[in-house]
Design an enzyme around this catalytic site. Structure first.
Site, short mmCIF file in Angstrom:
data_model
loop_
_atom_site.label_atom_id
_atom_site.label_comp_id
_atom_site.label_asym_id
_atom_site.label_seq_id
_atom_site.Cartn_x
_atom_site.Cartn_y
_atom_site.Cartn_z
N CYS A 60 -17.00 8.20 -5.43
CA CYS A 60 -16.85 6.98 -4.63
C CYS A 60 -16.95 7.30 -3.13
CB CYS A 60 -15.51 6.33 -4.96
SG CYS A 60 -15.16 4.88 -3.95
N CYS B 271 -14.81 -11.12 -15.62
CA CYS B 271 -16.15 -10.98 -15.04
C CYS B 271 -17.24 -11.55 -15.93
CB CYS B 271 -16.47 -9.50 -14.84
SG CYS B 271 -15.44 -8.71 -13.61
N CYS C 90 -21.36 -10.36 -16.13
CA CYS C 90 -21.85 -9.85 -14.83
C CYS C 90 -21.69 -8.33 -14.75
CB CYS C 90 -21.08 -10.52 -13.70
SG CYS C 90 -21.53 -9.90 -12.07
N CYS D 125 -21.76 -5.26 -9.60
CA CYS D 125 -21.14 -4.16 -8.83
C CYS D 125 -21.52 -2.80 -9.40
CB CYS D 125 -19.61 -4.32 -8.78
SG CYS D 125 -18.85 -4.46 -10.40
N CYS E 246 -19.39 -2.67 -3.47
CA CYS E 246 -19.11 -3.31 -4.76
C CYS E 246 -18.36 -4.64 -4.59
CB CYS E 246 -18.38 -2.37 -5.72
SG CYS E 246 -16.83 -1.70 -5.09
N ASP F 280 0.82 -1.20 0.00
CA ASP F 280 0.00 0.00 0.00
C ASP F 280 0.87 1.27 0.00
OD1 ASP F 280 -2.68 0.85 -0.13
OD2 ASP F 280 -2.60 1.56 1.93
N CYS G 44 -23.41 -0.07 -6.97
CA CYS G 44 -22.73 1.13 -6.48
C CYS G 44 -23.77 2.25 -6.37
CB CYS G 44 -21.61 1.55 -7.43
SG CYS G 44 -20.88 3.13 -6.88
N CYS H 33 -15.86 1.70 2.02
CA CYS H 33 -17.13 1.19 1.50
C CYS H 33 -16.86 -0.20 0.90
CB CYS H 33 -17.66 2.13 0.42
SG CYS H 33 -19.05 1.48 -0.53
#
Ligand code: B12
Ligand code: SF4
Ligand code: SF4
Length: 338
Positions: free
Chosen positions: A201, A175, A178, A181, A230, A121, A185, A227
């Protein structure tokens, strides 16, 4: 070292997914960052975006860097739903998963030998692109790195090393058709699949300095940081509890927080207790701001005194969020997610 040997070593250290790729430039990611920055999609964030000429060039992070090892640590654990006087934390913050992964990668670096550098990170490296190249996972339309076994409930870390390791094959998954998400959102931040508009966001707004725009306050519900929406809806994230070797949260895990405790704690207490969270300049006002929003969304008038205590605050940021919360509570509005 072969890919199989690396996997064995990682398993010994408790790393959930591992892979390796040659250390080379992330050209497409660098282009994507520059293009998105120009479109304003990163708002005022700096992180990896401030210097893509560094964060997209792992080959420059260490003299004679040969290999980028990417590692994922699953943090999924079951936890309770918040009560009306509690705020919700995103799963990756329930305990300090970054710190745990950092320790494991340091040990891996020592065991591999040679010079190495660990980045978890960190602003100097785009972790998800390293993970895609090393076959740890694939990009979802929610922009998350999704692993085959643990979905996106993983934090990522990177080890740049001088040691030459066999490259891992990329994961040939995606994905498909699909779009769960994108539909889930609440603020349309994923309307362009695979590209996040940070200015829309909720996770961004809980970590940004300044005032949270009103429409986003209501959407936050009981969320006081980050959050997970998603990810909650993603089919790749179902059934992780069964696949987790040890399906319990670490003892000190904190899935929910007392709103009163956040609003009554001193600066020093909040800083010490939430060392693991990112908030601008480590200024605890931003945690209180988020708690006031959750108070306003609680639908529970008995929490009004918590907001009232800040309504006349000399701190205009907190005063304004407190008055918003009081108005909302006293008008009977309930913004909590069901
Ligand atoms: C800045 C940042 C944020 C910002 C911006 C996020 C973003 N999407 O860029 C904010 C504050 C909003 C944020 C939020 C979150 N973050 Co964050 N964040 C970062 C950070 C520091 C840099 C990310 C970055 O460089 N973005 C730049 C852009 C270019 O990257 P990208 O979105 O991956 O772009 C690629 C895709 O768009 C793909 N692509 C392009 N077109 C298309 C089209 C399609 C169809 C598809 C599928 C893909 C695709 O190619 C692009 C280039 O490679 C990293 C740590 C690090 N040092 O890397 C953590 C990191 C990405 N965050 C992480 C987490 C956990 C989160 C949250 C889940 C936290 C939370 N619960 O609130 C949310 C998730 C929000 C989301 N849906 O992305 C983890 C993600 C782990 C994982 N499994 O993916 C990371 C890797 C930290 C870590 N080391 O573990 N984050
Ligand atoms: S983290 Fe929340 S607000 Fe951000 S893209 Fe995902 S669902 Fe939307
Ligand atoms: S919810 Fe569907 S579209 Fe979104 S990341 Fe998961 S699989 Fe991909």
């Amino acid at each position: 070292m072969t890919a199989a040997e690396l996997e064995r070593l990682a398993a010994e250290l408790g790393i959930d997914v591992i892979g390796a790729a040659r250390a080379g430039p992330y050209e497409e990611t660098e282009r994507a960052i520059r293009a998105r920055r120009a479109r304003g999609l990163f708002a005022d964030m700096r992180f990896t975006m401030a210097q893509p000429e560094v964060s997209c060039h792992p080959e420059g992070l260490l003299p004679e860097a040969r290999t980028v090892v990417s590692a994922a640590l699953c943090y999924y654990a079951p936890g309770p739903e918040p009560l009306p006087d509690e705020g919700r934390l995103p799963r990756y913050t329930w305990s300090d998963a970054y710190e745990a992964l950092r320790g494991k990668l340091e040990e891996l670096g020592r065991r591999l030998g040679g010079a190495y550098r660990v980045l978890v990170d960190a602003n100097q490296h785009v972790d998800r692109e390293g993970a895609v190249r090393a076959g740890v996972g694939f990009y979802g339309k929610n922009t998350m790195l999704i692993t085959r076994r643990y979905g996106s409930w993983v934090v990522l870390g990177t080890l740049v090393t001088q040691v030459e390791l066999e490259a891992t094959a990329p994961l040939e998954l995606d994905c498909g058709s699909c779009t769960l998400c994108i539909e889930a959102c609440p603020t349309g931040a994923l309307d362009e699949p695979g590209v996040l508009d940070s200015t829309r966001c909720l996770s961004y707004w809980t970590q940004a300095p300044g005032s949270i725009p009103e429409p986003y306050r209501e959407e936050l519900g009981d969320q006081v940081y980050g959050c997970d929406i998603c990810q909650d809806v993603c089919p790749w994230n179902r059934g992780i509890e069964r696949r987790r070797l040890d399906g319990t949260a670490p003892e000190a895990a904190e899935p929910v927080v007392s709103l009163a405790a956040w609003l009554e704690a001193t600066d020093a207490e909040l800083r010490e207790r939430y060392e693991r969270l990112y908030f601008p300049r480590k200024d605890p006002r931003y945690l209180r701001r988020n708690a006031l929003v959750a108070v306003g969304n609680s639908g529970d008038p008995s929490l009004a005194p918590l907001a009232a205590g800040y309504a006349e605050s000399e701190d205009e940021l907190l005063g304004e969020h407190a008055r918003w919360a009081l108005d909302r509570l006293l008008s009977g509005a309930d913004g909590s997610r069901s």
